[in-house]
Motif scaffolding. Structure first.
Motif, short mmCIF file in Angstrom:
data_model
loop_
_atom_site.label_atom_id
_atom_site.label_comp_id
_atom_site.label_asym_id
_atom_site.label_seq_id
_atom_site.Cartn_x
_atom_site.Cartn_y
_atom_site.Cartn_z
N PRO A 4 0.81 -1.23 0.00
CA PRO A 4 0.00 0.00 0.00
C PRO A 4 0.83 1.27 0.00
O PRO A 4 0.35 2.34 -0.37
CB PRO A 4 -0.83 -0.12 1.28
CG PRO A 4 -0.11 -1.10 2.13
CD PRO A 4 0.56 -2.06 1.18
N ARG A 180 -8.65 -3.21 5.98
CA ARG A 180 -7.86 -2.76 7.11
C ARG A 180 -7.52 -1.28 6.97
O ARG A 180 -7.41 -0.76 5.86
CB ARG A 180 -6.55 -3.55 7.21
CG ARG A 180 -6.72 -5.06 7.27
CD ARG A 180 -5.38 -5.77 7.22
NE ARG A 180 -5.52 -7.22 7.06
CZ ARG A 180 -5.58 -8.08 8.07
NH1 ARG A 180 -5.47 -7.64 9.31
NH2 ARG A 180 -5.73 -9.37 7.85
N ASP A 182 -4.52 1.47 7.64
CA ASP A 182 -3.06 1.47 7.78
C ASP A 182 -2.69 2.31 9.01
O ASP A 182 -2.37 3.49 8.91
CB ASP A 182 -2.41 2.05 6.52
CG ASP A 182 -0.91 1.78 6.46
OD1 ASP A 182 -0.31 1.56 7.53
OD2 ASP A 182 -0.35 1.80 5.35
N TRP A 184 -0.14 2.18 11.02
CA TRP A 184 1.25 2.63 11.09
C TRP A 184 1.42 3.95 10.35
O TRP A 184 2.05 4.89 10.85
CB TRP A 184 2.15 1.55 10.50
CG TRP A 184 3.62 1.79 10.65
CD1 TRP A 184 4.38 1.62 11.76
CD2 TRP A 184 4.51 2.26 9.63
NE1 TRP A 184 5.69 1.94 11.51
CE2 TRP A 184 5.80 2.33 10.21
CE3 TRP A 184 4.35 2.61 8.30
CZ2 TRP A 184 6.92 2.75 9.49
CZ3 TRP A 184 5.46 3.02 7.57
CH2 TRP A 184 6.72 3.09 8.18
N GLN A 185 0.82 4.05 9.16
CA GLN A 185 0.92 5.30 8.40
C GLN A 185 0.18 6.44 9.10
O GLN A 185 0.62 7.59 9.05
CB GLN A 185 0.36 5.11 6.99
CG GLN A 185 1.25 4.33 6.05
CD GLN A 185 2.50 5.11 5.66
OE1 GLN A 185 2.64 6.30 5.95
NE2 GLN A 185 3.43 4.44 4.99
N ARG A 216 0.54 -0.33 16.45
CA ARG A 216 0.98 0.11 15.12
C ARG A 216 0.99 1.63 15.02
O ARG A 216 1.89 2.21 14.42
CB ARG A 216 0.06 -0.49 14.05
CG ARG A 216 0.18 -1.98 13.90
CD ARG A 216 1.55 -2.37 13.39
NE ARG A 216 1.75 -1.98 12.00
CZ ARG A 216 2.93 -1.97 11.39
NH1 ARG A 216 4.02 -2.30 12.05
NH2 ARG A 216 3.03 -1.61 10.13
N ILE A 340 -6.15 -2.26 2.01
CA ILE A 340 -5.57 -1.46 3.10
C ILE A 340 -5.78 0.01 2.78
O ILE A 340 -5.41 0.48 1.70
CB ILE A 340 -4.08 -1.78 3.29
CG1 ILE A 340 -3.91 -3.28 3.59
CG2 ILE A 340 -3.49 -0.94 4.42
CD1 ILE A 340 -2.48 -3.73 3.65
N CYS A 342 -5.62 4.16 4.03
CA CYS A 342 -5.07 5.17 4.94
C CYS A 342 -5.85 6.47 4.74
O CYS A 342 -5.73 7.11 3.69
CB CYS A 342 -3.58 5.40 4.68
SG CYS A 342 -2.82 6.49 5.90
#
Length: 365
Positions: A4, A180, A182, A184-185, A216, A340, A342
């Motif tokens: 992604p 999902r 993201d 972490w981003q 994350r 994924i 964001c």
């Protein structure tokens, strides 16, 4: 599966978002690869890789002279009946839904408006996997959509029985197929946003440390700070449950320190509300003395959430993408890849440039 974070992954996410939002209508042809490449500022082979990924996930199909055509996820007639499973809520009745679950379910149902898709609605049964499989077979349902899922045994049972299934908004470190966020981003982007505003003493008001999504987010936040030459001090991080009073209590301790953070990233908007209340108790102004950034755009109570700078939980795209994935699996027999997403930061009034003299030189070091 596309990364992604790669160019092709980002282009696929952009085109998928346009499909889900209706910019590219079902049955319509997408612009030619050359036009897409020019409009998105990438090479044609990047667009081609993105379209191939979307085709594997059932969002589009390649039709020779017509080019790439947007699939309608919602065909299939009266037998397109799915089991929609809501998560069990700890310490509450299984019929009680969290605000996040209500947003995900509502957006999923709205995405099917006008279609032939029907749903059996079921809270996760106390008996778990065995009962869920019995319900699917007994009612001859085509597949299962699970709103979040924290029970590996359920996913294993559905897989073993060959029942098509997709998790909407999988927040656990568990196998797909799933849509999902993201996380972490999100953490990285939150840190970058606050660093760009001149903040260096940064804090995090997070959830329980054993929850995957919060781990994350914090990891992404730390990663971006490290790139900027800083670090996140242990004393500037608090882990609390999703409760404004718990967040308020933790934030009071955090903001009472002589080296208090000038900005705090909160991994749920309800925690940001608790931090806001704590700041008010201490005579601190938001955003003049303390900047706040949240995640979800759902759990800040009342209309005041329009004040908070936050990453909205992409409920519509999470739900609609899951439906596309499930129908693709049923039509093709191929297990779809995870989607994924964001979300973009929505900038409102709770964050401002750092006004504390010398903070830019202090840093979280």
């Amino acid at each position: 599966m596309l990364d992604p974070g790669s160019k092709a992954g980002r282009i696929a996410a952009t085109i998928r978002s346009r499909i889900v939002s209706g910019v590219y209508a079902p049955g319509s042809s997408l612009p030619a690869e050359r036009v897409l490449a020019e409009g998105l500022g990438v090479a044609r082979n990047t667009v081609r890789a993105a379209l191939d990924s979307l085709a594997r996930d059932g969002f589009v199909r390649h039709e020779g002279r017509r080019g790439t055509v947007v699939n309608s996820a919602f065909g299939g007639g009266a037998d397109a009946t799915f089991l929609l499973v809501s998560p069990a809520v700890e310490e509450h009745s299984p019929s009680l839904l969290t605000p996040e679950a209500m947003a995900l379910i509502g957006n999923t149902l709205c995405a099917c408006s006008g279609s032939n898709i029907q749903f059996h609605f079921q809270a996760m049964p106390p008996e778990g996997a065995r009962e869920l499989v019995r319900i699917v077979h007994g009612a001859r349902l085509a597949g299962v959509l699970l709103v979040e899922c924290s029970e590996p045994a359920v996913l294993e049972a559905l897989h073993d029985e060959g029942i098509p299934h997709v998790v909407i908004n999988q927040e656990q470190d568990m196998p797909g197929p799933a849509t999902r966020v993201d996380f972490w981003q999100i953490g990285r982007h939150a840190a970058e946003f606050l660093l760009d505003l001149g903040h260096r003493r940064l804090g995090v008001l997070s959830g329980p440390s054993d929850r995957h999504l919060y781990g994350r987010m914090v990891a992404g936040f730390r990663d971006r700070l490290a790139e900027a030459g800083g670090s996140l001090r242990p004393e500037h991080v608090a882990h609390v449950k999703s409760c404004s009073e718990a967040a308020r209590s933790a934030a009071l301790q955090l903001l009472s320190r002589p080296d208090r953070p000038t900005a705090v990233f909160c991994t749920r908007d309800v925690r940001a509300y608790g931090a806001y209340l704590a700041a008010r108790d201490l005579g601190l102004r938001v955003p003049e003395d303390l900047s706040l950034v949240g995640y979800d755009d759902i759990t800040w109570p009342g209309e005041g959430r329009q004040f908070l700078t936050t990453f909205p939980e992409p409920a519509r795209e999470l739900g609609t993408s899951a439906i596309h994935m499930l129908i693709s699996w049923i039509r093709t027999g191929i297990v779809p890849e995870d989607v994924i997403i964001c979300p973009e930061l929505v900038i409102r009034r709770s964050a401002a440039p750092c006004s504390e003299e010398g903070d830019a030189d202090d840093g979280n070091r």
